[in-house]
Each structure stands twice: as C-alpha cells, then as structure tokens.
Write a protein that holds these residues in place. Structure first.
Motif, PDB file in Angstrom:
ATOM      1  N   ASP A   7      84.543  54.897 -56.993  1.00  0.00           N
ATOM      2  CA  ASP A   7      85.539  54.248 -57.830  1.00  0.00           C
ATOM      3  C   ASP A   7      86.268  55.234 -58.729  1.00  0.00           C
ATOM      4  O   ASP A   7      87.330  54.914 -59.261  1.00  0.00           O
ATOM      5  CB  ASP A   7      84.882  53.157 -58.688  1.00  0.00           C
ATOM      6  N   GLY A   8      85.710  56.422 -58.920  1.00  0.00           N
ATOM      7  CA  GLY A   8      86.339  57.434 -59.754  1.00  0.00           C
ATOM      8  C   GLY A   8      87.563  58.029 -59.076  1.00  0.00           C
ATOM      9  O   GLY A   8      87.790  57.857 -57.884  1.00  0.00           O
ATOM     10  N   ASN A   9      88.341  58.747 -59.865  1.00  0.00           N
ATOM     11  CA  ASN A   9      89.555  59.385 -59.345  1.00  0.00           C
ATOM     12  C   ASN A   9      89.674  60.785 -59.958  1.00  0.00           C
ATOM     13  O   ASN A   9      88.918  61.135 -60.868  1.00  0.00           O
ATOM     14  CB  ASN A   9      90.780  58.527 -59.658  1.00  0.00           C
ATOM     15  N   PRO A  10      90.595  61.604 -59.457  1.00  0.00           N
ATOM     16  CA  PRO A  10      90.710  62.973 -59.967  1.00  0.00           C
ATOM     17  C   PRO A  10      90.976  63.045 -61.473  1.00  0.00           C
ATOM     18  O   PRO A  10      90.460  63.925 -62.160  1.00  0.00           O
ATOM     19  CB  PRO A  10      91.883  63.557 -59.181  1.00  0.00           C
ATOM     20  N   LEU A  12      89.984  60.894 -63.819  1.00  0.00           N
ATOM     21  CA  LEU A  12      88.742  60.598 -64.525  1.00  0.00           C
ATOM     22  C   LEU A  12      87.797  61.793 -64.447  1.00  0.00           C
ATOM     23  O   LEU A  12      87.164  62.156 -65.439  1.00  0.00           O
ATOM     24  CB  LEU A  12      88.072  59.349 -63.959  1.00  0.00           C
ATOM     25  N   LEU A  13      87.715  62.429 -63.293  1.00  0.00           N
ATOM     26  CA  LEU A  13      86.859  63.597 -63.150  1.00  0.00           C
ATOM     27  C   LEU A  13      87.301  64.712 -64.098  1.00  0.00           C
ATOM     28  O   LEU A  13      86.472  65.323 -64.774  1.00  0.00           O
ATOM     29  CB  LEU A  13      86.862  64.091 -61.708  1.00  0.00           C
ATOM     30  N   ASP A  14      88.594  64.953 -64.190  1.00  0.00           N
ATOM     31  CA  ASP A  14      89.110  65.969 -65.115  1.00  0.00           C
ATOM     32  C   ASP A  14      88.741  65.620 -66.559  1.00  0.00           C
ATOM     33  O   ASP A  14      88.329  66.485 -67.335  1.00  0.00           O
ATOM     34  CB  ASP A  14      90.621  66.112 -64.987  1.00  0.00           C
ATOM     35  N   SER A  15      88.868  64.351 -66.915  1.00  0.00           N
ATOM     36  CA  SER A  15      88.527  63.910 -68.274  1.00  0.00           C
ATOM     37  C   SER A  15      87.044  64.091 -68.560  1.00  0.00           C
ATOM     38  O   SER A  15      86.656  64.525 -69.643  1.00  0.00           O
ATOM     39  CB  SER A  15      88.926  62.446 -68.466  1.00  0.00           C
ATOM     40  N   LEU A  16      86.199  63.766 -67.586  1.00  0.00           N
ATOM     41  CA  LEU A  16      84.750  63.941 -67.756  1.00  0.00           C
ATOM     42  C   LEU A  16      84.397  65.409 -67.956  1.00  0.00           C
ATOM     43  O   LEU A  16      83.571  65.747 -68.802  1.00  0.00           O
ATOM     44  CB  LEU A  16      83.988  63.383 -66.553  1.00  0.00           C
ATOM     45  N   LEU A  17      85.025  66.272 -67.196  1.00  0.00           N
ATOM     46  CA  LEU A  17      84.757  67.699 -67.334  1.00  0.00           C
ATOM     47  C   LEU A  17      85.226  68.221 -68.686  1.00  0.00           C
ATOM     48  O   LEU A  17      84.581  69.078 -69.291  1.00  0.00           O
ATOM     49  CB  LEU A  17      85.432  68.472 -66.198  1.00  0.00           C
ATOM     50  N   GLU A  18      86.327  67.683 -69.187  1.00  0.00           N
ATOM     51  CA  GLU A  18      86.879  68.127 -70.463  1.00  0.00           C
ATOM     52  C   GLU A  18      86.098  67.589 -71.666  1.00  0.00           C
ATOM     53  O   GLU A  18      86.020  68.245 -72.697  1.00  0.00           O
ATOM     54  CB  GLU A  18      88.334  67.684 -70.567  1.00  0.00           C
ATOM     55  N   HIS A  19      85.509  66.400 -71.527  1.00  0.00           N
ATOM     56  CA  HIS A  19      84.843  65.749 -72.665  1.00  0.00           C
ATOM     57  C   HIS A  19      83.337  65.608 -72.470  1.00  0.00           C
ATOM     58  O   HIS A  19      82.717  64.678 -72.988  1.00  0.00           O
ATOM     59  CB  HIS A  19      85.468  64.375 -72.908  1.00  0.00           C
ATOM     60  N   LYS A  20      82.757  66.521 -71.745  1.00  0.00           N
ATOM     61  CA  LYS A  20      81.326  66.475 -71.460  1.00  0.00           C
ATOM     62  C   LYS A  20      80.522  66.524 -72.762  1.00  0.00           C
ATOM     63  O   LYS A  20      80.778  67.372 -73.624  1.00  0.00           O
ATOM     64  CB  LYS A  20      80.964  67.662 -70.570  1.00  0.00           C
ATOM     65  N   PRO A  21      79.541  65.600 -72.927  1.00  0.00           N
ATOM     66  CA  PRO A  21      78.738  65.632 -74.159  1.00  0.00           C
ATOM     67  C   PRO A  21      77.823  66.850 -74.190  1.00  0.00           C
ATOM     68  O   PRO A  21      77.580  67.486 -73.165  1.00  0.00           O
ATOM     69  CB  PRO A  21      77.932  64.335 -74.094  1.00  0.00           C
ATOM     70  N   ARG A  22      77.320  67.139 -75.381  1.00  0.00           N
ATOM     71  CA  ARG A  22      76.420  68.283 -75.529  1.00  0.00           C
ATOM     72  C   ARG A  22      75.233  68.110 -74.580  1.00  0.00           C
ATOM     73  O   ARG A  22      74.797  66.993 -74.304  1.00  0.00           O
ATOM     74  CB  ARG A  22      75.948  68.418 -76.970  1.00  0.00           C
TER      75      ARG A  22
END
Length: 105
Positions: A7-10, A12-22
């Motif tokens: 269900d994810g898309n490119p 969302l993946l970019d956002s996850l990589l940019e906002h990864k929690p500690r």
C-alpha cells in the motif's frame, strides 16, 4: 516497491526515510501484534497466536499495531499502558509505524 505489491508509495518511503525516529534497541517482536492475536484470560495475557511474523525489530512497531484500534480512546489507551509498562509511543512514533511503515508490510 519493486518486488511486492504494497500500500506504500515512493513518496511515503521518502518521508519515512527523512523522518525516521531515533534508534532504540531491537527486541523480539510479534510483527502482527493486533488485539485478535493476543489471548487473554482472567485479565492477563496468556499467549500470542499467529507467530509467522516474529523477528527481531523495533518494539514500537508492535506497540503501534497493538493500540491502533483504540488510539483515540483515552481510557482504553491508559489501560493498555497500565499493563504494558515498557514504553509509550509519541504521536509521531505512532504515525511513523502505523500510518507509515505498516503500509509496506
């Protein structure tokens, strides 16, 4: 994205990589820790079922899945955290794992 239908898309993946929690220590996680995979008797967790997703991973993933069905019900959320004392998710952590990372599994 290249090998499986998710269900994810490119974006969302970019956002996850940019906002990864500690980073926090990985633990053994269920991988699908929803309320229908937990058996409770006498107000106590007895066992977990459907263990096909068990792996070492971020425990916040399991917590996000466990609370997703009652995240906006303060009394249920407080009852959950009263019993589960290991960690409490911030809103950002919940969104990252439930509304973000989960879209790729």
């Amino acid at each position: 994205l290249q090998h499986y239908e998710v269900d994810g898309n490119p974006q969302l993946l970019d956002s996850l990589l940019e906002h990864k929690p500690r980073a926090i220590p990985q633990t053994l996680i269920h991988g699908d820790c929803t309320i229908d995979n937990v058996l409770v008797a006498d107000n106590s967790v007895e066992t977990f079922i459907d263990l096909s997703g068990v792996a070492y991973g971020d425990p916040r993933y399991d917590v996000a899945l466990a609370i997703r069905s009652f995240i906006y019900d303060k009394s249920l959320l407080n009852a959950f955290y009263k019993g589960y004392t290991l960690l409490r998710l911030s809103k950002e952590e919940f969104d990252y794992f439930d509304g973000g990372l989960y879209e790729f599994f």
